[in-house]
Design an enzyme around this catalytic site. Structure first.
Site, PDB file in Angstrom:
ATOM      1  N   GLY A  90      -7.446  -0.229  -2.972  1.00 30.51           N
ATOM      2  CA  GLY A  90      -7.263  -1.550  -3.567  1.00 30.51           C
ATOM      3  C   GLY A  90      -6.934  -2.627  -2.547  1.00 30.51           C
ATOM      4  O   GLY A  90      -6.682  -3.771  -2.921  1.00 30.51           O
ATOM      5  N   ASN A 121      -9.709   7.763   4.563  1.00 28.43           N
ATOM      6  CA  ASN A 121      -9.576   7.849   3.107  1.00 28.43           C
ATOM      7  C   ASN A 121     -10.594   6.913   2.462  1.00 28.43           C
ATOM      8  O   ASN A 121     -11.685   7.326   2.131  1.00 28.43           O
ATOM      9  CB  ASN A 121      -8.155   7.499   2.677  1.00 28.43           C
ATOM     10  N   GLU A 159      -0.427  -1.215  -7.010  1.00 29.88           N
ATOM     11  CA  GLU A 159      -1.132  -0.060  -7.565  1.00 29.88           C
ATOM     12  C   GLU A 159      -0.187   1.072  -7.898  1.00 29.88           C
ATOM     13  O   GLU A 159      -0.288   1.734  -8.919  1.00 29.88           O
ATOM     14  CB  GLU A 159      -2.114   0.487  -6.519  1.00 29.88           C
ATOM     15  N   GLY A 171       0.824  -1.195   0.000  1.00 30.45           N
ATOM     16  CA  GLY A 171       0.000   0.000   0.000  1.00 30.45           C
ATOM     17  C   GLY A 171       0.859   1.245   0.000  1.00 30.45           C
ATOM     18  O   GLY A 171       2.087   1.185  -0.032  1.00 30.45           O
ATOM     19  N   ILE A 172       0.196   2.382   0.036  1.00 31.70           N
ATOM     20  CA  ILE A 172       0.897   3.664   0.000  1.00 31.70           C
ATOM     21  C   ILE A 172       1.258   4.078   1.424  1.00 31.70           C
ATOM     22  O   ILE A 172       0.561   3.747   2.370  1.00 31.70           O
ATOM     23  CB  ILE A 172      -0.009   4.738  -0.634  1.00 31.70           C
ATOM     24  N   GLY A 173       2.357   4.799   1.590  1.00 35.40           N
ATOM     25  CA  GLY A 173       2.655   5.390   2.886  1.00 35.40           C
ATOM     26  C   GLY A 173       4.029   5.025   3.396  1.00 35.40           C
ATOM     27  O   GLY A 173       4.779   4.275   2.762  1.00 35.40           O
ATOM     28  N   ASN A 174       4.340   5.559   4.581  1.00 32.28           N
ATOM     29  CA  ASN A 174       5.685   5.428   5.121  1.00 32.28           C
ATOM     30  C   ASN A 174       6.022   4.006   5.542  1.00 32.28           C
ATOM     31  O   ASN A 174       7.144   3.553   5.363  1.00 32.28           O
ATOM     32  CB  ASN A 174       5.841   6.379   6.318  1.00 32.28           C
ATOM     33  N   VAL A 175       5.051   3.281   6.094  1.00 33.21           N
ATOM     34  CA  VAL A 175       5.348   1.922   6.543  1.00 33.21           C
ATOM     35  C   VAL A 175       5.656   1.026   5.344  1.00 33.21           C
ATOM     36  O   VAL A 175       6.657   0.304   5.316  1.00 33.21           O
ATOM     37  CB  VAL A 175       4.183   1.353   7.382  1.00 33.21           C
ATOM     38  N   LYS A 217      -1.524   8.505  18.171  1.00 30.77           N
ATOM     39  CA  LYS A 217      -1.767   9.657  19.063  1.00 30.77           C
ATOM     40  C   LYS A 217      -0.925   9.556  20.342  1.00 30.77           C
ATOM     41  O   LYS A 217      -1.464   9.643  21.459  1.00 30.77           O
ATOM     42  CB  LYS A 217      -3.260   9.755  19.447  1.00 30.77           C
TER      43      LYS A 217
END
Lengths: 507, 507
Positions: free
Chosen positions: B391, B387, B297, B272-276, B411
């Site tokens: 996918g 969001n 994707e 997936g998208i993102g920093n991890v 948090k």
């Protein structure tokens, strides 16, 4: 009745014929045992009872004896029950629907893994369930060259025969010999990266062979039987089932008119097991459709009539789960039905690739749905398992239309099948397009959650529960900053909590 | 910089060149507008701002002007924001990730339909979203024969060009001309019953053509631009991301050793998208793998380095969503990267048929998981959308391995990402096999719910929350007749209710 000996044409296999009791000694404590059977069809008839006797005797002698049991889906209730009664199962997968086993599972005394039926074969191949020690598979016969003629269901039998260390065959001469040729056993599946396209583009396409292959060196015993499949008894459709079927048929007509479904043939139909599905299918010939097709798991009685009437041109499934009357109809007219029915392994009958390509219209039962379209198919009050997800997810996720069907109430009106939030989700809001009860049909396609909630309540909920549901939604929507999918977390399960406290979801 | 005029080789299309403001007049109130864009790549740059101006002016003049907006997935934040700010969107689908739009959706002022990205094209073809009036599509150029060269994402562009009544093209000369040939636009999709197998058996297989087809009669305007894609900025991996990546790499090594994954190549990776996800991919070359493949994707920065290092032989995606630095690296070495990257329509990049066949290892982020493995990817505290599902379901359901990744807390420790029950389910217990936090990895394959709960708590939950979770499970299990999946319905959301009341899930 023909002689059983004719069913075993291979002398190599004839030499292995023995008793059920003797065969069952090949199963040891701690084994993983994979057996044939899908719904009421094709369960081995005598070796598992013999195994239960061994387990019972061992327990009486103070020693523990359990096995892990893998199947196609549910198996005959007798078989499931006798093993559960002797506490013979440590782990059960992927599906069951029998009362004793259900009680042990819900009491935490039997491990149960409830997975998509299309995933079973590949997960076993991938080794997620360890080594498969023994397969017990019912067949209709053994050919001269040692190939096996399937009986009334295929399920995962091809996989069990491939992966098991030891194999016990039950050759059941009750299965009509003329069933040979109805099966399409595909040998092209593989683990990635070696997978190829499945070349099925129409329901009736055949890509395999009519028999199972087996390594004779692995066959440790052959047991002869002449025992009918247990029958799947269905009740005559009641008014509620007929009303649901009516809404479905109206919807099909509406979709045809809108140009979203082909007029005479619709698209291949899948229907879950049970009285509601049976009623929907039974109503199809009143819709004036000709040359429909079905691509499903199980063929029930209603399908035979549709085939005979010409409403259905071809039905593909992995199991023939019929009533006693249906079984007689099938065996009496086997040459006719063989031309209109194809039985496949469940990894093909439920395969996401084929389901997506054919554009299946998926119709499955549910326990309850929530106001946003999330569906609970498995857990009564969120914690007690009923049966399992079965193949519903295989069809609902990848089909052309994903429909879930249920009466709007259960337990004489005490339970609403439309609730604020389902306490267990088997099919998410992303996967449900149409909900149907006897009250009406909610078409959720293209609707945001807030719009969905109004449609679900007004079309599907029982009138007695509508004010409660509207009140919940109104208060949730009025909560400042509540968000896209309004809920009151402290009340989301109030229907269920009330039922647990008072025996009714009504105040 | 090359001249823009070279990008429009067809005189027919050159005649249609106009301003963004003029082009935007082809969009009318109530229209359904389908635009290009997937993540930060390939969003049209100038026509949508001009449309926002029109909407703003109309509103100032007292008349209502909204459109329905369809995209590939998220589009550039600027584009999403300006349309949301003028309240220009009535219905939005299938994904967004921008703050202003999110606020309007959560306030119930914008309808939003959150669906699996592989389902978008077929559902629009099926007519679930009505007529598509206008498509606004960014391209890199127009060939002499009037075919269109795609820009940095494909998304649903092929479908938008096919189905829209009127088409506005933005020809962006910022897109490297040498990107031509990187795309594989497949024209074989169809509605059932006319679907054929997708002949992709390896990540790098090409089954289409490098350009889009378009009916020139539908093209109402061509607008020239020279505007960079907005950059997807990523932070350097922090300790938590690196710990998650470490657990994933250890798991891959373990699976290779067990014979469940090929040693050097693993199986095609999706992240997936993102920093991890970026950190996990970034760690792969430390695993000593060579000739890995990716079928995903979006291609992020880390992928470019893996390709350059030779760790990844080929990456397939539908979008190149890069940082400013990554964009420079790509454009400076476009001839090299073109040989190792294939961009496809999202109906192919996310297609269940291909995902299942290739045996994808799916790694997606999540907001939270519950003790039984149900995953919430979309709704903060169960009601506020973040969001969308994107996918993740396409890959998780049909992949070989389905993994969900998240830090164990958010948090500053006030939120646990492991909770008793998730208040919104995007991926069910049937679809999650592996959960990973910086605390560890929970392998849920083959485990019954009661066993799963222990593994999830002990391996993935933050130590501060473990006693609370163990206490919940113990009391649920001790409830007479509780069932297969023990829950206390009155307390299932106690973590969330406490957070809503006090700002922390901790007591």
């Amino acid at each position: 009745m023909e002689s059983t000996v004719n069913r075993i044409q291979s002398s190599l296999f004839r030499q292995k014929v023995t008793s059920a009791a003797e065969a069952a000694t090949a199963i040891h404590p701690g084994d993983t045992v994979a057996i044939s059977g899908f719904a009421s069809a094709g369960t081995p008839k005598v070796v598992i009872p013999a195994l239960a006797d061994r387990i019972h005797a061992a327990r009486g002698a103070g020693s523990n004896f359990t096995v892990n049991l893998l199947t196609g889906a549910s198996v005959s209730t007798e078989t499931e029950r006798i093993l559960a009664e002797v506490d013979g199962i440590a782990l059960r997968m992927p599906y069951q629907s029998e009362a004793t086993a259900r009680r042990k599972i819900n009491d935490g005394r039997m491990d149960y893994v409830d997975i998509h039926l299309s995933h079973v074969a590949q997960q076993v191949w991938e080794g997620y369930y360890g080594n498969v020690d023994v397969a017990v598979v019912e067949v209709a016969g053994v050919t001269e060259s040692g190939e096996l003629i399937p009986s009334a269901s295929i399920g995962n039998n091809k996989t069990w025969l491939d992966v098991a260390d030891r194999i016990i065959l039950e050759v059941n001469s009750w299965v009509p010999a003329a069933m040979e040729g109805m099966h399409d056993v595909y040998y092209g599946t593989a683990l990635p990266p070696n997978r190829k396209p499945l070349e099925i583009t129409r329901v009736q396409d055949r890509i395999g062979q009519p028999t199972y292959r087996v390594d004779p060196a692995k066959v440790v015993a052959v047991v002869e039987t002449n025992v009918p499949d247990s029958a799947s008894e269905l009740t005559e459709p009641d008014d509620v089932s007929l009303a649901i079927a009516g809404h479905v048929l109206d919807f099909f007509a509406h979709e045809v008119k809108a140009g979203r479904l082909p007029a005479d043939t619709l698209l291949p139909l899948q229907a879950g097991i049970g009285n509601v599905a049976n009623a929907v299918l039974g109503g199809l010939d009143r819709g004036g459709y000709r040359a429909l097709t079905c691509y499903s798991e199980v063929i029930q009685d209603s399908m035979l009539r549709l085939i005979k009437d010409g409403a259905v041109a071809h039905a593909s499934a992995t199991s023939l789960a019929l009533s006693a009357k249906g079984l007689a109809e099938l065996t009496d007219n086997i040459d006719f039905y063989r031309e209109h029915i194809t039985l496949r392994p469940q990894e093909i009958s439920n395969h996401p690739e084929v389901v997506r390509r054919l554009g299946i219209i998926a119709m499955n039962g549910m326990l309850e749905a929530d106001i946003y379209g999330n569906v609970n198919s498995t857990h009564v009050m969120g914690t007690k398992i009923m049966n399992g997800i079965g193949g519903s997810g295989d069809f609902a996720r990848n089909g052309y239309l994903s429909m879930f069907l249920s009466p709007s109430t259960a337990k004489g009106g005490a339970i609403s099948s439309i609730v604020p939030m389902v306490p267990h989700v088997d099919h998410t809001e992303h996967d449900t397009q149409v909900l149907v009860t006897e009250q009406g049909l909610a078409d959720l396609r293209g609707l945001s959650p807030r719009r969905r909630s109004q449609v679900v309540i007004d079309r599907c909920a029982h009138p007695e529960f509508r004010p409660l549901l509207h009140d919940y939604v109104a208060r949730a929507q009025a909560t400042p900053g509540i968000g896209h999918t309004p809920h009151l977390l402290g009340e989301a399960f109030s229907f269920h909590e009330r039922f647990l406290a008072t025996g009714s979801m009504l105040p």
